[in-house]
Enzyme design. Structure first.
Site, mmCIF file in Angstrom:
data_model
loop_
_atom_site.group_PDB
_atom_site.id
_atom_site.type_symbol
_atom_site.label_atom_id
_atom_site.label_comp_id
_atom_site.label_asym_id
_atom_site.label_seq_id
_atom_site.Cartn_x
_atom_site.Cartn_y
_atom_site.Cartn_z
ATOM 1 C CG ASP A 81 4.972 -5.348 10.157
ATOM 2 O OD1 ASP A 81 6.112 -5.973 11.125
ATOM 3 O OD2 ASP A 81 4.529 -6.343 9.712
ATOM 4 C CB SER B 248 6.500 -6.646 6.849
ATOM 5 O OG SER B 248 5.563 -4.731 7.633
ATOM 6 N NE ARG C 40 -2.454 -0.268 3.390
ATOM 7 C CZ ARG C 40 -3.293 -1.359 4.346
ATOM 8 N NH1 ARG C 40 -4.667 -0.451 4.232
ATOM 9 N NH2 ARG C 40 -2.470 -1.206 6.152
HETATM 10 C C1 GLC Z 1 7.857 -11.659 9.246
HETATM 11 C C2 GLC Z 1 9.219 -10.089 9.616
HETATM 12 C C3 GLC Z 1 8.869 -9.059 9.609
HETATM 13 C C4 GLC Z 1 7.651 -8.707 9.720
HETATM 14 C C5 GLC Z 1 6.561 -10.186 10.204
HETATM 15 C C6 GLC Z 1 4.996 -9.806 10.792
HETATM 16 O O1 GLC Z 1 7.781 -12.032 10.627
HETATM 17 O O2 GLC Z 1 9.984 -11.047 8.960
HETATM 18 O O3 GLC Z 1 10.010 -8.263 9.692
HETATM 19 O O4 GLC Z 1 6.877 -8.281 11.559
HETATM 20 O O5 GLC Z 1 6.538 -10.613 9.337
HETATM 21 O O6 GLC Z 1 5.108 -8.728 9.117
#
Ligand code: GLC
Ligand code: GLC
Length: 928
Positions: free
Chosen positions: A663, A609, A549
C-alpha cells in the site's frame, strides 16, 4: 405607627413588625425621635421591591448581560458539588477579610466520618490599621508571619502542609487555586492587590518568609466555606449566608444558567456579592440621611451601598450617627456630646448588639455610654436601645429580602413550585445576635412563603468548609501529579526523537546491505514513479487496511474510480489461507457482475499490505502476517500464486493478475501521478509503513548499479530487535503481549490505528486503579479489549479547537476521485529537513482550561461507550489521548526525517525538495 398586619391597610403601606415598638416609650420622646426612627422602617412592599430587583440583577448577571452593568456580580466559584462527607486529612486554613480587622489561622482535621468532629485549633491576629490600608505586600507578609507564629505553637508534624485560603472579597476565580481580586470591600484598601492573583501573592509571601513549606491548594469566599462546612443534614445545604463585617451569600446554581461557564450539566456554586447591590429605584426609598453620611465618609464612597446597611462594620457607625444627631438636637444626653461620640468608628458592632438586647440591663447600656464619655439620663438609655433596635431590625429585614431573592432564584433555576432548602449561616452578626436571626428568619418566611427553609449555623466559623474544599483541591492536585507521572514516558524530547531518527537510519543501511536489521528494506521492482502518460482500465484489490476493497480504475486524462467495500470476517482473516483467497475471488466476481464487467479480462493489480519479498512485479512471497491477519499456510508462499489458485478453483478465468504492490507503494505511485516530486509513500492507518526511492547501488541482492528502486521499508517492525526498548512503556508492553503477534511490529504498535485505542485503554485502566479516574471504580466495559477504538481518539481530540499546525507542516490532502488508492496526500517537506523537524516538536497541548464545550463532547463520547464520568475525568481522558497520539505522530515524523535525510545524502544535495504521499485512516481522520 401601624402594628403587625393591621387589617385594612393596602399591602404597600403595611409596616413590618418592629420589635422595638414593644418597648416602653420614654415619656419625653419628641416628634424628632419618631421622625428619626421612622426613617429606618421598611415596608413589606419595599422589601418585595428589593427582592424583585435583586433577583432581576442576579438573573441579568447570570445571562452574562454586561450593559447596563448588573448590580451584583454573580461570581462562579470552582466548587461544583456539596461535600460527600468522606473528605479527610489535616489542613491549615487562613481566613482574611471575613472578620474585618482580624485574621484567623486554623488547624482543621477532617475525619472522613460523618458526625465525628475534631475541634479545630485556631488563633486570631489583629491586623494593624496601617497594614489594612498599606501596601499589598505588607498585608501578605503579615499573613505569612501569622501563619508561622501559629504553626510554631502547634505540636503536630509540619510536613506537607496544605492550606485553604478563605479570602472574603469579590474575586474572579479561574481555578480552585487562582483568584483575582476585583476590588477591596469593607475596611481594606491595600495598594497593588486589585487585579492580582491573591493566591500567588500569598505563596510569594510564604516563600519570602521561608519558615514553612506550605502548599496553597484552594481559595474560597467565606460564604462558600460556610456552605461547604455545613453538617450534612436530611436536606442538602445549598446556600451559604454570611453577615459579619460585610454581607454576602452563595448558592448552588444550575451550571447551564451561568453564561460564562459554557457548561450544560451539573451545578456550580455562585457567589452573589450582594453587598454591591445599589439599584436606585429599589434602594433609594429606604436610604436614610445617615446612610448617605456613612457612605460619604467611608473608604469606598458610592460602593457597597447595600452592604453598608447590613454589615457589622457599619451598624455601630449608623447608631453613632443617629445618636450624635439626636444629641446635637438636644433630645439625648441633655444635648451634650463627647469627642468619642463625634469620632468615626467609636461605636462597635459589639456595643450595638449588647445595647439592643432587650434583656440587657439599663446598667450595662449606661456603662457603655459612659465609656463613650457621655452622661446618659434614665430616659436616654431606653431611647438608645430603640435606636440600636431600629438599625439592626432594618439590617435583618434587608438581608432577608436578599436571601429571599436567592431562594426565588433557586426556585426559578430548578423550575420548582416549592423549595426545601437548608441555608448555612455564618459571621458574627448571625452567630451572636439571636434577635437578628429571628427577624431574618421571620421576614424570609413572609417574603418567600413557598420555601421551606431551615437555617443551620456554620461549623468553626466556616473553617471546616474551607478545609473541605481544600481536601477536594488537594485530591485533584494529587491526581494531576499521578496523571503527569503516568504520561511522562509518552512525552518525548528532541534528543529522544533524534535518537529514533538515527537508529532508523542505521537500521535502513543495514537492511539495504542484507545485514541483520529490524528493517527488511524490501525491493519492490518499481523503478520509476509515473510520468502521467499511463492510460487504461484496471481492476484493483486492496487488502490489509481498514477495509477490503475491489476497485475499477479508469485512467484517461484523469482518473475515474468505482469501488466497493467487502467485509473480511475475523474467522476468515485468521482461518485457512484457502478460505481467505476463495473469499477474495468471490468478492471480485461479485463486483465484476455488479459493474457489468463479467467476461472482460482486465489487468488486475493487487495491493497487498503485508511484508512480501518480491522477485518481480507479479511475485511476492508473504514473509509474515501483520495487523489482525493470521490465515494459515500463507507465510512463505507467493501471494500472487495463492490468488491465481483460488481463481482457478472458482473458474474465474478472465482474471489476470499482473502486479502486486504494498500500500505504501500504491500511495507513492498515485501521488507521483500528480506530483513528480513524490518519492516517498507513507501509511498511517491500521498499520504503519513507508517506502521511498533508493539508489539501486545501495540495494544488495538486486542486480544493477544505476537507477533507483522503490524500497518497502516495513518500518512497522522497527525496534523488534529491542532497539526501541528505551521508549517502550509498560502500556506498550501490555498491548504487545495481548496482540496476536507478541514481540513483533513494535514501532507499528506505538503508532498505528490498530493499537492507539488499546494503549489509551490500558492507561485508563491504570489511572482507574490509582483512583485517579472514574472515582477508582473499574467498569467491565473498560476491561473489554478493543472497546476504545482509535477513531475515538480522533473524535475526542477533534473536540478541541485546532490551534496548531498538523504534525507534518504543510501537509495537505487533495483527492482525485473519491477514494484510495488515488487519494493523493502530499506532505511537502519542502523546507530544509531540520525545519520540518522543528514543526514536529512545536506540537503541544492545545487545551485551553476553559474549553468546557470540548469536555462536554468528550464526556458524551465516553458515556456512549458506557463510561460515566465527571468533567475532571473527561479532561484527563482527553490528555491521555493527546499524549498517546502525539507520541505516535512524533515517532512517525522521526521516521520520515530519517528517510528524507537519506534521500538527500544519497543525492549529495544541500537541500532536498520532496513530496510524501500519505494515506491511512489515522492520518486522514485524526485532527492533529
Ligand atoms: C503493516 C504491513 C505493511 C503495510 C502497513 C500499512 O505494517 O506489514 O506492509 O504497509 O501495515 O498498511
Ligand atoms: C464582602 C465581600 C464578600 C464577602 C462578604 C462577607 O461583601 O465582598 O466577598 O463574602 O463581605 O464577608
Amino acid at each position: 405607627m401601624d402594628s403587625i398586619g393591621s387589617a385594612g391597610l393596602r399591602q404597600g403601606e403595611e409596616a413590618l413588625s418592629h420589635p422595638e415598638e414593644g418597648l416602653p416609650r420614654p415619656s419625653d420622646s419628641s416628634e424628632l425621635v419618631q421622625e428619626c426612627l421612622q426613617q429606618f422602617k421598611v415596608t413589606r412592599a419595599q422589601l418585595q421591591q428589593i427582592q424583585a430587583s435583586l433577583l432581576g440583577s442576579m438573573e441579568q448577571a447570570l445571562r452574562g448581560q454586561a450593559s447596563p452593568a448588573p448590580a451584583v456580580r454573580m461570581l462562579p466559584t470552582y466548587v461544583g458539588s456539596t461535600p460527600h462527607g468522606t473528605e479527610q486529612g489535616d489542613f491549615v486554613v487562613l481566613e482574611l477579610g471575613a472578620t474585618g480587622a482580624s485574621l484567623r489561622v486554623l488547624w482543621v482535621t477532617l475525619t472522613g466520618i460523618e458526625g465525628h468532629r475534631v475541634e479545630p485549633r485556631s488563633q486570631e491576629f489583629v491586623i494593624p490599621q496601617a497594614v489594612m490600608l498599606g501596601a499589598g505586600q505588607q498585608l501578605f507578609d503579615f499573613a505569612a508571619h501569622c501563619l508561622s507564629e501559629f504553626l510554631d505553637a502547634q505540636p503536630m508534624s509540619k510536613q506537607g502542609l496544605q492550606l485553604g485560603f478563605s479570602f472574603s472579597f469579590p474575586c474572579h476565580q479561574t481555578g480552585l487555586d487562582r483568584s483575582t481580586l476585583i476590588s477591596w470591600t469593607k475596611g481594606f484598601r491595600c495598594s497593588g492587590v486589585e487585579g492580582q492573583d491573591v493566591v500567588q501573592l500569598l505563596r510569594d509571601a510564604i516563600q519570602r518568609h521561608g519558615a514553612y513549606n506550605i502548599d496553597v491548594v484552594a481559595v474560597v469566599n467565606d460564604t462558600v466555606g460556610t456552605m461547604m462546612g455545613c453538617e450534612l443534614g436530611a436536606r442538602p445545604c445549598e446556600v451559604g449566608l454570611v453577615v459579619d463585617t460585610g454581607t454576602n451569600a452563595c448558592y448552588m446554581e444550575e451550571a447551564r444558567h451561568v453564561a460564562v461557564l459554557d457548561e450544560d450539566r451539573g451545578r456550580v456554586c455562585v457567589s452573589v456579592e450582594w453587598g454591591s447591590f445599589s439599584d436606585a429605584g429599589a434602594l433609594g426609598p429606604v436610604l436614610t440621611t445617615f446612610d448617605h453620611t456613612l457612605d460619604h465618609e467611608s473608604l469606598n464612597p458610592g460602593a457597597q451601598r447595600f452592604e453598608k446597611m447590613i454589615g457589622g462594620l457599619y451598624l455601630g457607625e449608623l447608631v453613632r450617627l443617629v445618636l450624635a444627631h439626636l444629641a446635637r438636637r438636644g433630645v439625648l444626653f441633655g444635648g451634650g456630646t463627647s469627642p468619642a461620640l463625634l469620632s468615626r468608628g467609636s461605636i462597635l458592632l459589639e456595643h450595638v448588639a449588647e445595647m439592643e438586647d432587650p434583656s440587657a440591663g439599663a446598667a450595662r447600656v449606661h456603662a457603655i455610654l459612659q465609656d463613650l464619655g457621655l452622661s446618659p439620663g434614665a430616659s436616654d438609655v431606653e431611647l438608645v436601645q430603640h435606636v440600636c433596635a431600629a438599625v439592626c431590625t432594618r439590617a435583618a429585614q434587608l438581608c432577608a429580602a436578599a436571601l429571599a431573592a436567592v431562594l426565588s432564584r433557586l426556585q426559578h433555576g430548578r423550575e420548582q413550585q416549592t423549595l426545601q432548602v437548608a441555608v448555612a449561616t455564618g459571621g458574627r452578626v448571625c452567630e451572636r445576635h439571636p434577635r437578628f436571626c429571628s427577624i431574618l428568619q421571620g421576614t424570609v418566611m413572609l417574603l418567600a412563603p413557598e420555601c421551606d427553609v431551615s437555617f443551620i449555623p456554620s461549623v468553626d466559623g466556616g473553617g471546616r468548609g474551607v478545609a473541605m474544599v481544600t481536601a477536594v483541591a488537594a485530591r485533584l492536585a494529587a491526581h494531576r501529579r499521578l496523571l503527569e507521572e503516568t504520561l511522562a514516558p509518552f512525552r518525548l524530547n528532541h534528543d529522544q526523537l533524534a535518537a529514533v531518527q538515527a537508529q532508523m537510519r542505521k537500521a535502513m543501511v543495514k537492511g539495504l546491505r542484507g545485514e541483520a536489521s529490524s528493517l527488511r528494506m524490501l525491493p519492490t521492482f518499481v523503478r520509476a514513479t509515473p510520468d502521467g502518460s499511463e492510460r487504461g482500465d484496471f481492476l484493483a484489490l486492496d487488502l490489509g487496511g481498514t477495509n477490503f476493497r475491489v476497485l475499477l480504475v479508469r485512467v484517461t486524462t484523469g482518473v475515474q474510480i468505482t469501488s466497493q467495500i467487502y467485509s473480511i470476517p475475523e474467522s476468515v482473516a485468521q482461518g485457512s489461507g484457502k478460505q481467505l483467497f476463495d473469499h477474495i475471488v468471490d468478492c471480485i466476481m461479485d463486483f465484476q457482475q455488479k459493474q457489468g464487467l463479467s467476461g472482460q479480462s482486465l489487468p488486475l493489480g493487487f495491493t497487498f499490505s503485508f511484508p512480501c519479498r518480491q522477485l518481480g512485479l507479479d511475485q511476492g512471497i508473504l514473509l509474515n502476517w501483520t495487523k489482525g491477519f493470521n490465515a494459515s499456510d500463507c507465510e512463505g508462499q507467493d501471494v500472487v500464486n495463492l490468488l491465481r489458485e483460488a481463481i482457478t478453483r472458482r473458474q474465474a478465468v478472465e482474471l489476470n493478475v499482473v502486479a502486486i504492490v504494498n500500500d505504501t507503494v500504491g500511495t507513492m505511485m498515485s501521488c507521483g501521478y500528480e506530483d513528480p516530486r513524490c518519492e516517498i509513500g507513507l501509511i498511517v492507518g491500521t498499520g504503519t509503513n513507508a517506502c521511498y526511492m533508493e539508489e539501486l547501488r545501495n540495494v544488495a541482492g538486486v542486480p544493477g548499479d544505476s537507477g533507483r528502486m522503490c524500497i518497502n521499508m516495513e518500518w512497522g517492525a522497527f525496534g523488534d530487535d529491542g532497539s526501541l526498548a528505551m521508549l517502550s512503556t509498560c502500556f506498550d508492553a501490555s498491548v504487545d503481549q495481548a496482540s496476536i503477534n507478541p514481540g513483533k511490529q513494535r514501532f507499528e504498535k506505538m503508532i498505528s490505528g490498530m493499537y492507539l485505542g488499546e494503549i489509551v485503554r490500558h492507561i485508563l485502566l491504570h489511572l482507574t486503579s490509582l483512583g485517579v479516574l472514574f472515582r477508582g471504580q473499574q467498569t467491565q466495559r473498560l476491561q473489554t479489549r478493543d472497546i476504545f477504538k482509535t477513531k475515538f481518539l480522533s473524535e475526542i481530540e477533534r473536540c478541541l479547537r485546532p490551534t496548531l499546525p498538523p504534525p507534518l507542516q504543510g501537509a495537505f490532502l487533495s483527492t482525485v476521485g473519491d477514494c484510495w488508492p488515488w487519494v493523493v496526500a502530499r506532505s511537502a517537506l519542502e523546507d530544509e529537513v531540520g525545519e520540518a523537524m522543528t514543526h514536529l516538536f512545536a506540537l503541544s497541548s492545545s487545551l485551553a482550561p476553559s474549553d468546557s464545550l470540548a469536555l462536554r463532547q468528550v464526556r458524551a463520547i465516553l458515556e456512549d461507550l458506557g463510561l460515566p464520568l465527571t468533567s475532571d475525568d473527561a479532561l484527563m481522558v482527553l490528555e491521555v489521548c493527546q499524549a498517546v497520539s502525539q507520541r505516535a505522530a512524533q515517532l512517525c515524523g522521526a521516521g520520515v526525517a530519517a528517510v528524507v535525510e537519506k534521500i538527500r545524502e544519497n543525492r549529495g544535495l544541500e537541500k532536498l525538495a520532496v513530496s510524501v504521499g500519505v494515506d491511512g485512516t489515522l492520518y486522514k481522520l485524526h485532527p492533529q
